[in-house]
Design a protein around this motif. Sequence first.
Motif, mmCIF file in Angstrom:
data_model
loop_
_atom_site.group_PDB
_atom_site.id
_atom_site.type_symbol
_atom_site.label_atom_id
_atom_site.label_comp_id
_atom_site.label_asym_id
_atom_site.label_seq_id
_atom_site.Cartn_x
_atom_site.Cartn_y
_atom_site.Cartn_z
ATOM 1 N N LEU A 124 0.922 -1.330 -0.039
ATOM 2 C CA LEU A 124 0.061 -0.162 -0.014
ATOM 3 C C LEU A 124 0.905 1.177 -0.087
ATOM 4 O O LEU A 124 1.647 1.534 1.017
ATOM 5 C CB LEU A 124 -0.884 0.069 1.221
ATOM 6 N N ALA A 125 0.771 1.998 -1.130
ATOM 7 C CA ALA A 125 1.613 3.149 -1.217
ATOM 8 C C ALA A 125 0.725 4.425 -0.688
ATOM 9 O O ALA A 125 1.638 5.209 -0.035
ATOM 10 C CB ALA A 125 1.975 3.428 -2.596
ATOM 11 N N TRP A 126 -0.322 4.633 -0.558
ATOM 12 C CA TRP A 126 -1.252 5.643 -0.170
ATOM 13 C C TRP A 126 -2.622 5.588 -0.267
ATOM 14 O O TRP A 126 -3.152 4.457 -0.711
ATOM 15 C CB TRP A 126 -0.894 7.071 -1.135
ATOM 16 N N ASN A 127 -3.058 6.210 0.859
ATOM 17 C CA ASN A 127 -4.617 6.006 1.019
ATOM 18 C C ASN A 127 -5.308 7.260 1.089
ATOM 19 O O ASN A 127 -4.841 8.081 2.213
ATOM 20 C CB ASN A 127 -5.083 5.047 2.031
ATOM 21 N N VAL A 128 -6.359 7.882 0.471
ATOM 22 C CA VAL A 128 -6.771 9.348 0.798
ATOM 23 C C VAL A 128 -8.289 8.957 0.670
ATOM 24 O O VAL A 128 -9.005 8.217 0.190
ATOM 25 C CB VAL A 128 -6.339 10.281 -0.377
ATOM 26 N N GLY A 129 -8.890 10.039 1.295
ATOM 27 C CA GLY A 129 -10.221 10.121 1.321
ATOM 28 C C GLY A 129 -10.768 10.983 0.467
ATOM 29 O O GLY A 129 -10.305 12.346 0.361
ATOM 30 N N THR B 69 -13.487 2.727 -2.896
ATOM 31 C CA THR B 69 -14.898 2.314 -2.078
ATOM 32 C C THR B 69 -15.842 3.294 -1.989
ATOM 33 O O THR B 69 -15.936 4.227 -2.138
ATOM 34 C CB THR B 69 -14.424 1.962 -0.650
ATOM 35 N N ARG B 70 -16.968 2.603 -1.556
ATOM 36 C CA ARG B 70 -18.284 3.227 -1.429
ATOM 37 C C ARG B 70 -18.194 4.356 -0.347
ATOM 38 O O ARG B 70 -18.855 5.457 -0.586
ATOM 39 C CB ARG B 70 -19.252 2.384 -0.968
ATOM 40 N N LYS B 71 -17.310 4.237 0.607
ATOM 41 C CA LYS B 71 -17.338 5.406 1.567
ATOM 42 C C LYS B 71 -16.417 6.486 1.083
ATOM 43 O O LYS B 71 -15.869 7.407 1.829
ATOM 44 C CB LYS B 71 -16.629 4.658 2.811
ATOM 45 N N GLY B 72 -15.617 6.328 -0.137
ATOM 46 C CA GLY B 72 -14.628 7.324 -0.531
ATOM 47 C C GLY B 72 -13.403 7.083 -0.371
ATOM 48 O O GLY B 72 -12.563 8.247 -0.765
ATOM 49 N N GLY B 73 -12.778 5.877 0.141
ATOM 50 C CA GLY B 73 -11.494 5.582 0.136
ATOM 51 C C GLY B 73 -10.935 5.335 -1.059
ATOM 52 O O GLY B 73 -11.273 4.387 -1.738
ATOM 53 N N VAL B 74 -9.769 5.836 -1.239
ATOM 54 C CA VAL B 74 -9.001 5.874 -2.636
ATOM 55 C C VAL B 74 -7.695 5.056 -2.136
ATOM 56 O O VAL B 74 -6.719 5.619 -1.509
ATOM 57 C CB VAL B 74 -8.847 7.074 -3.534
ATOM 58 N N TYR B 75 -7.457 3.946 -2.583
ATOM 59 C CA TYR B 75 -6.313 2.944 -2.337
ATOM 60 C C TYR B 75 -5.318 2.827 -3.334
ATOM 61 O O TYR B 75 -5.796 2.543 -4.754
ATOM 62 C CB TYR B 75 -6.672 1.863 -1.717
ATOM 63 N N GLY B 76 -4.131 3.018 -3.214
ATOM 64 C CA GLY B 76 -3.125 2.886 -4.390
ATOM 65 C C GLY B 76 -2.029 2.091 -3.783
ATOM 66 O O GLY B 76 -1.132 2.208 -2.636
ATOM 67 N N TRP B 77 -1.928 0.926 -4.496
ATOM 68 C CA TRP B 77 -0.950 -0.138 -4.148
ATOM 69 C C TRP B 77 0.226 -0.505 -5.476
ATOM 70 O O TRP B 77 -0.153 0.133 -6.486
ATOM 71 C CB TRP B 77 -1.537 -1.765 -4.080
ATOM 72 N N ARG B 78 1.494 -0.907 -5.082
ATOM 73 C CA ARG B 78 2.184 -1.060 -6.086
ATOM 74 C C ARG B 78 2.586 -2.634 -5.984
ATOM 75 O O ARG B 78 3.267 -3.118 -5.054
ATOM 76 C CB ARG B 78 3.846 -0.528 -5.465
ATOM 77 N N PRO B 79 2.124 -3.340 -6.908
ATOM 78 C CA PRO B 79 2.216 -4.613 -7.227
ATOM 79 C C PRO B 79 3.663 -4.817 -7.284
ATOM 80 O O PRO B 79 4.358 -4.234 -8.143
ATOM 81 C CB PRO B 79 1.533 -5.270 -8.344
ATOM 82 N N GLU B 80 4.430 -5.825 -6.910
ATOM 83 C CA GLU B 80 5.903 -6.272 -7.031
ATOM 84 C C GLU B 80 6.049 -7.331 -8.112
ATOM 85 O O GLU B 80 5.083 -8.153 -8.621
ATOM 86 C CB GLU B 80 6.380 -6.862 -5.557
#
Length: 381
Positions: free
Chosen positions: A50-55, A370-381
């Motif tokens: 998980l690189a970052w998470n914003v609402g 997500t429905r709650k407005g979470g935006v998640y950014g992952w870096r797959p290896e």
Amino acid sequence: MNVTAFASLRATRVWPLLALTVALAACSSGPKRPSPAPLAPVSALVPATLAWNVGVGAVDPLMTPAVQGSTVVLANATGLVQALDARSGQTLWRADAKAPLSAGVGSDGRQAAVVTRQNDLVALDAGGEQWRVRLSARVFTPPLVAGERVFVLAADRSVAAYDGKTGARLWSQAARGTDPLILQQPGVLLAVGDTLVAGVSGRLVGLNPTNGGLRWDAAIARPRGINEIERLVDLVGRVGRVDDQVCARAFQAAVGCVDAARGTLQWTQPADGATGVHADADRVYGVESNGRVQAWKRANGERAWSTDRLLHRGVTAPLAAGRSIMVGDAQGFVHLLSREDGALLNRLSTDGSAVVAGPFLAGNTLIAVTRKGGVYGWRPE
């Protein structure tokens, strides 16, 4: 127009909206829904950090984002539009459409376009609102912003083009098809070379983007059944595109692929799903209505594999990237499955609310909303 630049469940009656919405709600209140399939233990065979998470505030399920390079443009349920840098999650700019939206965001990376529930087509950029035009029909498909124009596929199955600088309407192609119902979910609208490709009922149509003239028409599915709901075969986003081939799903009817350079149907197969598909060089991937994830051979439509490990979990349309097929679910998980056979490779967690947008790839960042407005950014290896 520079043609090179150009190339870069609910259903509703087209007129009274409320009656069919209530009818479908009544249909859905019948037998108890099956319980979601239990989640098996997983080893992270494809690690992702998980690189970052914003609402961004609560997000309507219809609000699909737009991705251009490493920029993601998305909107929340109130109509606030913002561009994020997928590398860091930082906000690049914000603009307010000043009303809830009926469709997701279209963007060319500089300009964004949205449609409000009052049928206003609104163009926005880092400086705020550029222009606003009232449309004559509702819109559920994100506008396409390309070649300094904004293209709109409306709920009455009409297609129109607007000048990106002024909002002046350049042309309008009258509604196609006579089906009385249309899905209230994102459809198909994209550019393939110098052709505008739109999903109209169960068909892909190729239009000349300069004047709206019809170039070709290819049916993936045709209406069937004895009532209006059974005859509903609208094409749904997302689509799988490899070179000039475009593969799409007709709602609860079929999956098929069309050569968009020639306008010829290459294959179609019966399929019972309500979300879009994705594709790679070898296969087309989709999710059936019960959550079964399956793959077809892209060359001829033969079944390649299927897996029932995510049954009844409210699974999203898939994304094919790297070694994996990635899907979100209604419990807020993102599942990574093997492209080869559907084996589980990893599972990523969010805030526990349904994944409503994505998974999608921006640069080398895997993103889900997500429905709650979470935006998640992952870096797959």
